[in-house]
Design a protein around this motif. Structure first.
Motif, PDB file in Angstrom:
ATOM      1  N   THR A  92       0.765 -17.722 -26.030  1.00  0.00           N
ATOM      2  CA  THR A  92       2.144 -17.769 -26.531  1.00  0.00           C
ATOM      3  C   THR A  92       2.665 -16.385 -26.895  1.00  0.00           C
ATOM      4  O   THR A  92       3.806 -16.246 -27.281  1.00  0.00           O
ATOM      5  N   ASN A  93       1.834 -15.348 -26.774  1.00  0.00           N
ATOM      6  CA  ASN A  93       2.216 -13.991 -27.145  1.00  0.00           C
ATOM      7  C   ASN A  93       2.418 -13.100 -25.929  1.00  0.00           C
ATOM      8  O   ASN A  93       2.148 -11.923 -25.981  1.00  0.00           O
ATOM      9  N   THR A  94       2.909 -13.616 -24.823  1.00  0.00           N
ATOM     10  CA  THR A  94       3.014 -12.812 -23.607  1.00  0.00           C
ATOM     11  C   THR A  94       3.962 -11.642 -23.754  1.00  0.00           C
ATOM     12  O   THR A  94       3.768 -10.610 -23.139  1.00  0.00           O
ATOM     13  N   GLY A  95       4.965 -11.738 -24.587  1.00  0.00           N
ATOM     14  CA  GLY A  95       5.922 -10.653 -24.763  1.00  0.00           C
ATOM     15  C   GLY A  95       5.408  -9.512 -25.626  1.00  0.00           C
ATOM     16  O   GLY A  95       5.897  -8.399 -25.535  1.00  0.00           O
ATOM     17  N   SER A  96       4.402  -9.763 -26.454  1.00  0.00           N
ATOM     18  CA  SER A  96       3.917  -8.722 -27.355  1.00  0.00           C
ATOM     19  C   SER A  96       2.479  -8.315 -27.067  1.00  0.00           C
ATOM     20  O   SER A  96       1.808  -7.782 -27.932  1.00  0.00           O
ATOM     21  N   HIS A  97       2.016  -8.565 -25.878  1.00  0.00           N
ATOM     22  CA  HIS A  97       0.640  -8.217 -25.511  1.00  0.00           C
ATOM     23  C   HIS A  97       0.463  -6.705 -25.475  1.00  0.00           C
ATOM     24  O   HIS A  97       1.192  -6.003 -24.794  1.00  0.00           O
ATOM     25  N   ARG A  98      -0.510  -6.205 -26.236  1.00  0.00           N
ATOM     26  CA  ARG A  98      -0.808  -4.772 -26.255  1.00  0.00           C
ATOM     27  C   ARG A  98      -1.998  -4.511 -25.352  1.00  0.00           C
ATOM     28  O   ARG A  98      -3.026  -5.171 -25.494  1.00  0.00           O
ATOM     29  N   PRO A  99      -1.901  -3.549 -24.449  1.00  0.00           N
ATOM     30  CA  PRO A  99      -3.054  -3.233 -23.600  1.00  0.00           C
ATOM     31  C   PRO A  99      -4.140  -2.553 -24.422  1.00  0.00           C
ATOM     32  O   PRO A  99      -3.849  -1.780 -25.344  1.00  0.00           O
ATOM     33  N   TRP A 100      -5.393  -2.857 -24.122  1.00  0.00           N
ATOM     34  CA  TRP A 100      -6.517  -2.229 -24.792  1.00  0.00           C
ATOM     35  C   TRP A 100      -7.700  -2.252 -23.842  1.00  0.00           C
ATOM     36  O   TRP A 100      -7.694  -2.948 -22.842  1.00  0.00           O
ATOM     37  N   THR A 101      -8.706  -1.434 -24.160  1.00  0.00           N
ATOM     38  CA  THR A 101      -9.915  -1.385 -23.347  1.00  0.00           C
ATOM     39  C   THR A 101     -11.129  -1.389 -24.261  1.00  0.00           C
ATOM     40  O   THR A 101     -11.018  -1.129 -25.457  1.00  0.00           O
ATOM     41  N   PHE A 102     -12.291  -1.702 -23.692  1.00  0.00           N
ATOM     42  CA  PHE A 102     -13.511  -1.748 -24.482  1.00  0.00           C
ATOM     43  C   PHE A 102     -14.086  -0.366 -24.768  1.00  0.00           C
ATOM     44  O   PHE A 102     -14.782  -0.177 -25.754  1.00  0.00           O
ATOM     45  N   LEU A 103     -13.837   0.592 -23.909  1.00  0.00           N
ATOM     46  CA  LEU A 103     -14.435   1.918 -24.062  1.00  0.00           C
ATOM     47  C   LEU A 103     -13.392   2.953 -24.438  1.00  0.00           C
ATOM     48  O   LEU A 103     -12.273   2.934 -23.942  1.00  0.00           O
ATOM     49  N   THR A 104     -13.808   3.900 -25.263  1.00  0.00           N
ATOM     50  CA  THR A 104     -12.925   5.010 -25.603  1.00  0.00           C
ATOM     51  C   THR A 104     -12.922   6.024 -24.467  1.00  0.00           C
ATOM     52  O   THR A 104     -13.813   6.012 -23.596  1.00  0.00           O
ATOM     53  N   SER A 105     -11.974   6.903 -24.501  1.00  0.00           N
ATOM     54  CA  SER A 105     -11.943   7.989 -23.516  1.00  0.00           C
ATOM     55  C   SER A 105     -13.177   8.874 -23.658  1.00  0.00           C
ATOM     56  O   SER A 105     -13.717   9.354 -22.660  1.00  0.00           O
ATOM     57  N   HIS A 106     -13.657   9.065 -24.874  1.00  0.00           N
ATOM     58  CA  HIS A 106     -14.861   9.874 -25.087  1.00  0.00           C
ATOM     59  C   HIS A 106     -16.059   9.241 -24.369  1.00  0.00           C
ATOM     60  O   HIS A 106     -16.844   9.939 -23.730  1.00  0.00           O
ATOM     61  N   ALA A 107     -16.201   7.926 -24.462  1.00  0.00           N
ATOM     62  CA  ALA A 107     -17.318   7.238 -23.795  1.00  0.00           C
ATOM     63  C   ALA A 107     -17.191   7.339 -22.277  1.00  0.00           C
ATOM     64  O   ALA A 107     -18.185   7.572 -21.576  1.00  0.00           O
ATOM     65  N   ARG A 108     -15.986   7.201 -21.764  1.00  0.00           N
ATOM     66  CA  ARG A 108     -15.785   7.310 -20.314  1.00  0.00           C
ATOM     67  C   ARG A 108     -16.125   8.712 -19.808  1.00  0.00           C
ATOM     68  O   ARG A 108     -16.808   8.859 -18.792  1.00  0.00           O
ATOM     69  N   VAL A 109     -15.654   9.718 -20.510  1.00  0.00           N
ATOM     70  CA  VAL A 109     -15.913  11.104 -20.103  1.00  0.00           C
ATOM     71  C   VAL A 109     -17.416  11.393 -20.159  1.00  0.00           C
ATOM     72  O   VAL A 109     -17.991  11.938 -19.208  1.00  0.00           O
ATOM     73  N   LEU A 110     -18.063  11.008 -21.241  1.00  0.00           N
ATOM     74  CA  LEU A 110     -19.502  11.236 -21.381  1.00  0.00           C
ATOM     75  C   LEU A 110     -20.278  10.519 -20.281  1.00  0.00           C
ATOM     76  O   LEU A 110     -21.200  11.089 -19.690  1.00  0.00           O
ATOM     77  N   SER A 111     -19.893   9.311 -19.963  1.00  0.00           N
ATOM     78  CA  SER A 111     -20.569   8.539 -18.916  1.00  0.00           C
ATOM     79  C   SER A 111     -20.435   9.208 -17.550  1.00  0.00           C
ATOM     80  O   SER A 111     -21.416   9.311 -16.803  1.00  0.00           O
ATOM     81  N   LEU A 112     -19.258   9.677 -17.220  1.00  0.00           N
ATOM     82  CA  LEU A 112     -19.055  10.361 -15.939  1.00  0.00           C
ATOM     83  C   LEU A 112     -19.866  11.646 -15.854  1.00  0.00           C
ATOM     84  O   LEU A 112     -20.489  11.935 -14.827  1.00  0.00           O
ATOM     85  N   ILE A 113     -19.871  12.412 -16.928  1.00  0.00           N
ATOM     86  CA  ILE A 113     -20.623  13.668 -16.943  1.00  0.00           C
ATOM     87  C   ILE A 113     -22.117  13.395 -16.846  1.00  0.00           C
ATOM     88  O   ILE A 113     -22.850  14.119 -16.167  1.00  0.00           O
ATOM     89  N   ALA A 114     -22.583  12.337 -17.482  1.00  0.00           N
ATOM     90  CA  ALA A 114     -24.010  11.987 -17.407  1.00  0.00           C
ATOM     91  C   ALA A 114     -24.405  11.645 -15.975  1.00  0.00           C
ATOM     92  O   ALA A 114     -25.496  11.990 -15.526  1.00  0.00           O
ATOM     93  N   ARG A 115     -23.515  10.981 -15.235  1.00  0.00           N
ATOM     94  CA  ARG A 115     -23.807  10.611 -13.843  1.00  0.00           C
ATOM     95  C   ARG A 115     -23.726  11.796 -12.894  1.00  0.00           C
ATOM     96  O   ARG A 115     -24.412  11.836 -11.885  1.00  0.00           O
ATOM     97  N   ASP A 116     -22.848  12.764 -13.219  1.00  0.00           N
ATOM     98  CA  ASP A 116     -22.666  13.924 -12.343  1.00  0.00           C
ATOM     99  C   ASP A 116     -22.464  15.172 -13.207  1.00  0.00           C
ATOM    100  O   ASP A 116     -21.330  15.539 -13.510  1.00  0.00           O
ATOM    101  N   PRO A 117     -23.550  15.832 -13.615  1.00  0.00           N
ATOM    102  CA  PRO A 117     -23.453  16.980 -14.526  1.00  0.00           C
ATOM    103  C   PRO A 117     -22.649  18.160 -13.979  1.00  0.00           C
ATOM    104  O   PRO A 117     -22.216  19.009 -14.745  1.00  0.00           O
TER     105      PRO A 117
END
Length: 117
Positions: free
Chosen positions: A3-28
């Protein structure tokens, strides 16, 4: 029913810090502009995140010619009290792409002794 389709806020499970660290760990040797593209961030935002990670001991870098090579410090403890005692290595193992491991892609990753569960 949502019932809240008009006020849906986008969110993600991972922070940008976690994403950056994960990418760097895979390809130093990855370029920060490539990290920015994959993470859908600005290059400047990625530079700030890398500086944060380095300042707190999660990451180091060295120069190789004109490029940087990064090294994750795997036994560094995560910062939030809810993750007390957990390490960067445990986080990266959780985020590991099953298609890049030695096991079957559809199988859950094996647990490694010594890592937090």
């Amino acid at each position: 029913m949502d019932t809240n389709t008009g006020s849906h806020r986008p969110w993600t499970f991972l922070t940008s810090h976690a994403r950056v660290l994960s990418l760097i760990a895979r390809d130093p040797g990855i370029r920060l502009r490539d990290v920015a593209a994959v993470c859908q961030l600005t290059e400047r935002a990625v530079q700030t995140i890398v500086a944060d990670l380095e300042a707190d001991g999660y990451l180091t870098h060295s120069r190789e010619g004109r490029r940087n090579r990064y090294q994750v410090t795997p036994h560094t403890q995560l910062r939030h009290p809810a993750e007390a005692g957990r390490t960067v290595a445990a986080l990266l193992q959780l985020l590991e792409d099953p298609a890049t491991t030695d096991g079957e892609p559809d199988q859950p990753p094996e647990r490694h002794a010594g890592l937090d569960s």
